[in-house]
Scaffold this motif. Structure first.
Motif, PDB file in Angstrom:
ATOM      1  N   SER A   1       0.296   7.787   6.159  1.00 17.59           N
ATOM      2  CA  SER A   1      -0.547   6.988   5.273  1.00 17.59           C
ATOM      3  C   SER A   1      -0.062   7.122   3.839  1.00 17.59           C
TER       4      SER A   1
ATOM      5  N   SER B   1      -0.739   6.448  -0.451  1.00 14.85           N
ATOM      6  CA  SER B   1      -1.623   6.168  -1.578  1.00 14.85           C
ATOM      7  C   SER B   1      -0.752   5.930  -2.800  1.00 14.85           C
TER       8      SER B   1
ATOM      9  N   THR C   1       1.995   0.236  -1.683  1.00 11.66           N
ATOM     10  CA  THR C   1       1.754  -0.504  -0.450  1.00 11.66           C
ATOM     11  C   THR C   1       2.949  -0.335   0.473  1.00 11.66           C
TER      12      THR C   1
ATOM     13  N   ASP D   1       3.925  -1.814   3.158  1.00  7.81           N
ATOM     14  CA  ASP D   1       4.619  -2.928   3.805  1.00  7.81           C
ATOM     15  C   ASP D   1       5.808  -3.429   2.992  1.00  7.81           C
TER      16      ASP D   1
ATOM     17  N   SER E   1      11.003  -2.999   5.975  1.00  5.07           N
ATOM     18  CA  SER E   1       9.844  -3.506   5.270  1.00  5.07           C
ATOM     19  C   SER E   1       9.381  -4.815   5.899  1.00  5.07           C
TER      20      SER E   1
ATOM     21  N   ASN F   1      -0.273  -2.867   8.437  1.00  3.84           N
ATOM     22  CA  ASN F   1      -0.331  -3.118   7.000  1.00  3.84           C
ATOM     23  C   ASN F   1      -1.754  -3.117   6.472  1.00  3.84           C
TER      24      ASN F   1
ATOM     25  N   ASN G   1      -2.401   0.280   5.776  1.00  4.44           N
ATOM     26  CA  ASN G   1      -1.377   0.917   4.949  1.00  4.44           C
ATOM     27  C   ASN G   1      -0.831   2.171   5.628  1.00  4.44           C
TER      28      ASN G   1
END
Length: 129
Positions: free
Chosen positions: A23, A25, A28, A30, A53, A77, A80
């Motif tokens: 995950s 933070s 993004t 993707d 990507s 996505n 995330n």
């Protein structure tokens, strides 16, 4: 602040399955190629799988032939998050597993860990009876 966090590691018996999550933070996922790497005790870090990507064609890169047919990589996505599904686990899969992100113009996966820009701290997977 850019941060990657792995989760889902643990102890599993040979032949079992685990799903690791990566995950993010602060950015993004993707837009980045995301790779999974692992490091077993006393060994060098090796690549496992990578997914390019989402801005280009779908595709993944297999770094380790030993995981072909057993491990798959996917991304969600909306959450995330990138996943590493590991099936038919073997004792030699025991390692700390890291996810990493690469920000390349082509969106493709780097040829090695040296091409990755951001790293998580890892999650331990132990395969043992």
């Amino acid at each position: 602040q850019v941060q990657l966090v792995e989760s889902g590691g643990g102890l599993v018996q040979p032949g079992g399955s685990l799903r690791l999550s990566c995950s993010a933070s602060g950015f993004t996922l993707d837009f980045y190629a995301i790779g999974w790497f692992r490091q077993a005790p006393g060994k060098e870090r090796e690549g496992v799988l990578c997914i390019r990507s989402s801005d280009g064609s779908d595709g993944s890169t297999v770094y380790a032939d030993s995981v072909k047919g057993r491990f798959t990589i996917s991304r969600d996505n909306a959450k995330n998050t990138v996943y590493l599904q590991m099936n038919s686990l073997k004792p030699e899969d025991t390692a700390v597993y890291y996810c990493a992100a690469a920000d390349l113009p082509t969106g493709s996966c780097p040829k090695s860990a040296y091409g990755m820009h951001y790293w998580g701290k890892g999650t331990l997977v132990t395969v043992s009876s």
